[in-house]
Design an enzyme around this catalytic site. Structure first.
Site, mmCIF file in Angstrom:
data_model
loop_
_atom_site.group_PDB
_atom_site.id
_atom_site.type_symbol
_atom_site.label_atom_id
_atom_site.label_comp_id
_atom_site.label_asym_id
_atom_site.label_seq_id
_atom_site.Cartn_x
_atom_site.Cartn_y
_atom_site.Cartn_z
ATOM 1 N N ASP A 138 0.803 -1.222 0.000
ATOM 2 C CA ASP A 138 0.000 0.000 0.000
ATOM 3 C C ASP A 138 0.840 1.278 0.000
ATOM 4 O OD1 ASP A 138 -1.581 2.255 1.534
ATOM 5 O OD2 ASP A 138 -3.100 0.892 0.742
ATOM 6 N N ALA A 167 -5.039 2.300 -0.626
ATOM 7 C CA ALA A 167 -4.821 1.679 -1.938
ATOM 8 C C ALA A 167 -5.298 0.232 -1.939
ATOM 9 C CB ALA A 167 -3.347 1.757 -2.321
ATOM 10 N N ASP A 168 -5.066 -0.469 -0.837
ATOM 11 C CA ASP A 168 -5.546 -1.848 -0.731
ATOM 12 C C ASP A 168 -7.061 -1.908 -0.788
ATOM 13 O OD1 ASP A 168 -3.392 -3.761 -0.498
ATOM 14 O OD2 ASP A 168 -2.840 -2.793 1.375
ATOM 15 N N TYR A 169 -7.728 -1.044 -0.023
ATOM 16 C CA TYR A 169 -9.183 -1.113 0.041
ATOM 17 C C TYR A 169 -9.835 -0.623 -1.255
ATOM 18 C CZ TYR A 169 -8.869 -2.361 4.943
ATOM 19 O OH TYR A 169 -8.577 -3.024 6.107
ATOM 20 N N ALA A 172 -9.607 -3.480 -3.500
ATOM 21 C CA ALA A 172 -10.573 -4.511 -3.095
ATOM 22 C C ALA A 172 -11.970 -4.204 -3.621
ATOM 23 C CB ALA A 172 -10.595 -4.640 -1.569
#
Length: 403
Positions: A138, A167-169, A172
């Site tokens: 991230d 950035a991860d979420y 997702a």
């Protein structure tokens, strides 16, 4: 009632956050998500001790799933996955480019088993280009996407990270939507497809409309950071921080009335939305100075009475007791035998006919080995052999002794 994704089996070979959260959302909506892990388990399992072998980070990314811990480097382990592929509609992984092919799980090999599968590969940078083979977490994507630049300190100009793994979420959410879209297309055409998604793609797309619009018209670019050096939308009052945002003409007029600064309504610097955008630094400086004259419990009712979007900046502990959060039951508490009381946010999207819900906590590593293998036709002696030869691993059982 069954969820919207009931009857869809997803093989989740992802680790960390982006992939697991995407598949968890689909599990909340009823999909049978089988989390395929190495005998060591997803790295997220090992970041903190947690409670009874389960840490909160992993639990919050992997609820409603079943766990199969298998050694993909062994022929027997790979054969288990091949048999699972034949039962699945979706396979998701976040291997770096080339690794899936190397271990025998590239698209061509998978599609030879299940022709119409939706094959999803999540990467940091994509499958080509100078950064394609690099590891990406991230903070790396925050740096590369421009987000750290957007967050830079007003005084020192030092770039800063957002203190959540945004950035991860974002990836997702993008992945979950893409998977459902691909399944919808498959339902209509009978044809599966390869969905390729990179974290860098997802973040640039997320940031563009608000943080980079001045780069949109080719030949007329201007610095996107213009206007970002003024105070942000967190304001100090006499006793606590609040936020207030006046975008429309009516909202700006309401803020001026709330602050007893009615003369600013017709000020040519702030007369229209465009004027207020051009003079954003000066506008926010004035707003900040005025708000510092009030207590939060005095100014917030005035702002709300004038229809100005505003709120106190609440702490994460205050959130637990917030009236809106409690009234809407956004946070649910579950009594579990293994982990005691567990608090988690319910699925955000609420379906009128096909409810999304939290049915089970995240699984212990390999907890569902026997049940999944039995579904594939393995008998108890086969399962015992695979366990003794360490092809599969169950966290709750001791490993066989080497001597």
């Amino acid at each position: 009632m069954p969820g919207a994704m009931d009857g869809v089996r997803i093989l989740d070979l992802t680790t960390m956050v982006a992939g697991p959260v995407a598949t968890m959302m689909l599990a909340d909506q009823g999909a049978d998500v089988i989390k395929v892990e190495s005998p060591h388990g997803d790295l997220m399992r090992h970041f903190s001790r947690g409670r009874n072998g389960m840490n909160p980070g992993f639990l919050s990314c992997n609820r409603n799933k079943r766990s199969l811990a298998v050694d993909l480097k062994s022929a027997d382990g790979l054969q288990i996955i091949r048999r699972l592929i034949a039962t699945a509609q979706v396979l998701v992984h976040n291997f770096r480019p080339g690794i899936a092919e190397r271990i025998g799980l590239g698209e061509e090999a998978v599609r030879a088993i299940q022709r119409d599968i939706v094959y999803v590969s999540i990467t940091g940078y994509g499958t080509k280009g100078p950064y394609a083979g690099q590891r990406a977490y991230d903070p790396v994507i925050q740096a590369m996407s421009g987000l750290a630049d957007i967050q830079r300190d007003r005084d020192t100009r030092r770039p800063r990270m957002v203190r959540t793994i945004i950035a991860d979420y974002t990836t997702a959410l993008t992945a979950a939507q893409a998977i459902t879209a691909a399944l919808f297309a498959r339902e209509r055409t009978g044809i599966g497809q390869h969905v390729r998604l990179s974290m860098l793609d997802a973040m640039i797309a997320y940031l563009w409309p608000e943080a980079m619009p001045s780069l949109t018209f080719v030949g007329n670019e201007s610095d996107p950071s213009d206007g970002e050096v003024g105070p942000d939308l967190v304001f100090a009052t006499q006793d606590r921080y609040i936020t207030a945002a006046a975008l429309s003409d009516d909202e700006w007029a309401g803020m001026c009335r709330a602050l007893n600064r009615q003369e600013l309504i017709d000020d040519p610097r702030f007369k229209t939305a465009r004027d207020r955008s051009i003079n954003a630094v000066e506008r926010r400086s004035i707003t900040s100075a005025e708000l510092e004259k009030w207590r939060a419990d005095e100014i917030l009712p005035r702002l709300l009475a004038n229809d100005v979007p505003s709120a106190p900046v609440v702490s994460r502990f205050e959130l637990l007791q917030d009236a809106q959060v409690r009234e809407n039951q956004i946070l649910e508490v579950f009594e579990t035998e293994a982990f005691g009381k567990v608090r988690m946010p319910r699925p955000a999207a609420q379906f009128g006919r096909t409810p999304a819900m939290i049915r089970a906590m995240a699984p212990m590593l390999g907890a569902d080995n026997s049940a999944i293998l039995a579904e594939l036709g393995y008998d108890p002696s086969d399962i015992a052999r695979l366990e003794s030869s360490r092809v599969i691993h169950n966290q709750s059982r001791k490993e066989p002794s080497d001597g």
